[in-house]
Write an enzyme that holds these catalytic residues in place. Sequence first.
Site, PDB file in Angstrom:
ATOM      1  N   PHE A 527       0.860  -1.173   0.000  1.00 49.77           N
ATOM      2  CA  PHE A 527       0.000   0.000   0.000  1.00 49.77           C
ATOM      3  C   PHE A 527       0.906   1.236   0.000  1.00 49.77           C
ATOM      4  CE2 PHE A 527      -2.564  -3.337   1.941  1.00 49.77           C
ATOM      5  CZ  PHE A 527      -3.776  -3.197   1.274  1.00 49.77           C
ATOM      6  N   PHE A 532       2.832   1.277   3.951  1.00 52.37           N
ATOM      7  CA  PHE A 532       3.041  -0.011   4.614  1.00 52.37           C
ATOM      8  C   PHE A 532       2.696  -1.144   3.647  1.00 52.37           C
ATOM      9  CE2 PHE A 532      -1.528   0.311   5.352  1.00 52.37           C
ATOM     10  CZ  PHE A 532      -1.960  -0.999   5.277  1.00 52.37           C
ATOM     11  N   GLU A 534       1.256  -5.312   3.731  1.00 45.41           N
ATOM     12  CA  GLU A 534       0.656  -6.388   4.521  1.00 45.41           C
ATOM     13  C   GLU A 534       1.213  -7.729   4.067  1.00 45.41           C
ATOM     14  OE1 GLU A 534      -3.417  -7.215   3.839  1.00 45.41           O
ATOM     15  OE2 GLU A 534      -3.706  -8.166   5.787  1.00 45.41           O
ATOM     16  N   ILE A 535       1.751  -8.501   4.994  1.00 42.25           N
ATOM     17  CA  ILE A 535       2.240  -9.845   4.690  1.00 42.25           C
ATOM     18  C   ILE A 535       1.066 -10.815   4.782  1.00 42.25           C
ATOM     19  CG2 ILE A 535       3.724 -11.723   5.486  1.00 42.25           C
ATOM     20  CD1 ILE A 535       5.748  -9.647   6.314  1.00 42.25           C
ATOM     21  N   VAL A 536       0.934 -11.664   3.767  1.00 45.91           N
ATOM     22  CA  VAL A 536      -0.244 -12.516   3.658  1.00 45.91           C
ATOM     23  C   VAL A 536       0.097 -13.967   3.982  1.00 45.91           C
ATOM     24  CG1 VAL A 536      -2.132 -13.220   2.147  1.00 45.91           C
ATOM     25  CG2 VAL A 536      -1.135 -10.958   1.903  1.00 45.91           C
ATOM     26  N   CYS A 538       3.314 -17.072   4.039  1.00 43.04           N
ATOM     27  CA  CYS A 538       4.736 -17.384   3.945  1.00 43.04           C
ATOM     28  C   CYS A 538       4.929 -18.841   4.295  1.00 43.04           C
ATOM     29  CB  CYS A 538       5.556 -16.507   4.876  1.00 43.04           C
ATOM     30  SG  CYS A 538       7.306 -16.868   4.758  1.00 43.04           S
ATOM     31  N   LEU A 570       2.976  -4.849   8.218  1.00 38.28           N
ATOM     32  CA  LEU A 570       1.915  -5.191   9.151  1.00 38.28           C
ATOM     33  C   LEU A 570       1.450  -6.604   8.860  1.00 38.28           C
ATOM     34  CD1 LEU A 570      -0.315  -1.970   9.274  1.00 38.28           C
ATOM     35  CD2 LEU A 570       1.340  -2.749  10.975  1.00 38.28           C
ATOM     36  N   ILE A 601      -6.839  -3.123   6.328  1.00 36.99           N
ATOM     37  CA  ILE A 601      -6.670  -4.454   6.916  1.00 36.99           C
ATOM     38  C   ILE A 601      -7.837  -4.687   7.865  1.00 36.99           C
ATOM     39  CG2 ILE A 601      -5.231  -5.935   8.357  1.00 36.99           C
ATOM     40  CD1 ILE A 601      -2.833  -4.481   7.440  1.00 36.99           C
ATOM     41  N   TYR A 604      -9.161  -8.903  13.078  1.00 39.06           N
ATOM     42  CA  TYR A 604      -9.596 -10.271  13.353  1.00 39.06           C
ATOM     43  C   TYR A 604      -9.495 -10.568  14.831  1.00 39.06           C
ATOM     44  CZ  TYR A 604      -9.819 -11.559   8.442  1.00 39.06           C
ATOM     45  OH  TYR A 604     -10.162 -11.640   7.126  1.00 39.06           O
TER      46      TYR A 604
END
Length: 794
Positions: A527, A532, A534-536, A538, A570, A601, A604
């Site tokens: 973004f 920043f 966002e890591i989704v 891995c 993040l 984001i 959750y």
Amino acid sequence: MSGSAGIQQGSPAIGAAGSAPAAPGAGGTEGSGATVGSARIAVKKAQLRSSPRPKKLEKLGVYSSCKAEGACKCNSWKSQNPPPTPPRTDQQPNTFNLQDPCRSCSHTLGDHVTHLENVSEEEMNRLLGIALDVEYLNTCVHKEEDADTKQVYFSLFKLLRKCILQMGRPVVEAQESPPFEKPSIEQGVNNFVQYKFSHLPSKERQTIVELAKMFLNQINYWQLETPSQRRQRAPADDAAGYKVNYTRWLCYCNVPQFCDSLPRYETTQIFGRTLLRSVFTVMRKQLLEQARQEKDKLPPEKRTLILTHFPKFLSMLEEEVYSHSSPIWSEEFLAGSSGGPIPIHTVISAPPVARSLYYNSSPVSVYPSSCGSVSPARKTASVLEPSPGGQKRKPSEPLPHEETKKLRIVGDIPMELINEVMATITDPASMLGPETSLLSAHSARDEAARLEERRGVIEFHVIGNSLNQKPNKRILMWLVGLQNVFSHQLPRMPKEYITRLVFDPKHKTLSLIKDGRVIGGICFRMFPSQSFTEIVFCAVTSNEQVKGYGTHLMNHLKEYHIKHDILNFLTYADEYAIGYFKKQGFSKDIKVPMAKYLGYIKDYEGATLMGCELNPSIPYTEFSVIIKKQKEIIKKLIERKQAQIRKVYPGLSCFKEGVRQIPIESIPGIRETGWKPVGKGKELKDPDQLYSTLKTILQHVKSHQNAWPFMEPVKKTEAPGYYQVIRFPMDLKTMSERLKSRYYTTRKLFMADMQRIFTNCREYNPPESEYYKCANLLEKFFYTKIKEAGLIEK
């Protein structure tokens, strides 16, 4: 939702879907549907517990007896218009209204829940958890084909159903309660290690301990064969005794994996030699067969351990398991002169997924990402983008951010001296970490991966899909490979979801390529307008684990983002992932303002938002090499210093003359060693003066604008489960009472209680919460006042 990256198969993922647990097979570490079931139930429980109270009452009313006047005997509410077939547990249940009449007694659903009106939210959530476990067990009963297993499921179903009716806690009724045999399997294996290997040197004995951990871990997630399957395979064995143990295993170890309202125990801690004898032969055969099949996939550092030492270990243990005179199974077993039993802690928190023999003791989970609807439009790369990790920065290149320049700190070593010392290091290769030391305890986690990249064994590329450029066949093949790696390593994650994100043009993936094929990667979304990423996902494929690839992947990702002027990551993580992210520099203290990521984001429940702020002056892929160089420089500096201070001074003669003590700084030569007086805060010895000072500080703290959350003890109704998380609560009201009673006889006691307030707040609340921020600001103010009072050094 984001998740962690790592070298092991995924942990339970929020949002994962699956089917009911399959019947236990003929032994083995695969096929436990409890993994999928537990993840799905956890999601449903979290959703239901966050629902409005009327929805909770509607749910519990279905399982509650009628409380209407006239002594109604209806023991559960039934719909007037039931569905033609029972709904599946993975589908949304039918919704009912509190005014709907019951088909049995005609009283409304509200009449079935009048006893719950004044029940606390915590108790309500507990009962809701049991209700969902009841539904799941009901599905298991209908799907299960084995009669013995079905009977256990049904008994537990009735037990939990009764708990809701009576608002009690589930207790499995049995003639015996755990543990069922002493010593336990875990203690027996501990005794075996002590009995057979206590004479070995420390290093060799540690190898045996690792084998014992591996073996115990396999037993804890071993799927027992059903009694009927066992009768067919070994008709001469004690069928009745095995059936008893099988039933116990289901009730106390297996079913609680997916029905967490039931207490769960580890197999190795509540069963003993009897159960071990019944599974050992089959288990040993399957484990060794698995090792032979995977021998080419084993990492070099594990190959000898698995293929050579493990079979010998199992053979020696087998003798003790089936021997009638083995001392390791005696409750009076005493360790030799070397000490007590070696503690072997098994991995009890990892999910019962298909396990490789060379398991990693640090399970890591990966979560799906769910970005908000607001997203800046940008063009996504669809061709290969080489990672910047292999590109060394030129010394003449200015750093992209002036504010990152290091300030000159008092005590820094002059660069002239550093250059002089570096010139004396005659063997630069010793600082690069020879391959012979890869398995050293002091080796960097990514050292092996970095050497492989240097030799061209592995390579890294940032790739992505595109809807407006001609497809590149190689990129598409790699994307398919990444989708396969993520799907295989994350068996509970819906494949459709993984595919959608991997091929989404808004996402990119840093791919790890070895021999032309994908063996791992990190999927992320940038973004740029919000500064920043966002890591989704891995993951690294299982046969390439424990080689440092996970750390090296993250380091390449950091350098890629520094190149693109994005300095913040993040991600969301659960308890299993937090450890991994901390090792990679992530923290719960989020540096990105909430306004930057709110709406991008999704928040959750049950996961922790973590962030990582990148330093553009750090070459992350070479960071461990730099540290090694620094250690070598420090070593040389110490040697130079030692050569300078080897002057011998005469002994002190003042004590012979009657002097009882002298200041340390008066000792000849002490300052030449680099010693400096240690500054300490002033401890007020006058009780009245200490009381007055602490009272003033406390009044200032209580008057601060950020002190409002900490004025009084936390109420259970306002913070459910607070006192289960926080063992030692503290608040400003309690501190005031302690101060009045003259409890604080030293400044340290006072400071410890105040610090506990801030620590408790940060432990219970998420970093983005208002309470967390109040704690940080008030803590800063408190230490300012402490310094002003002279209680600690400024």
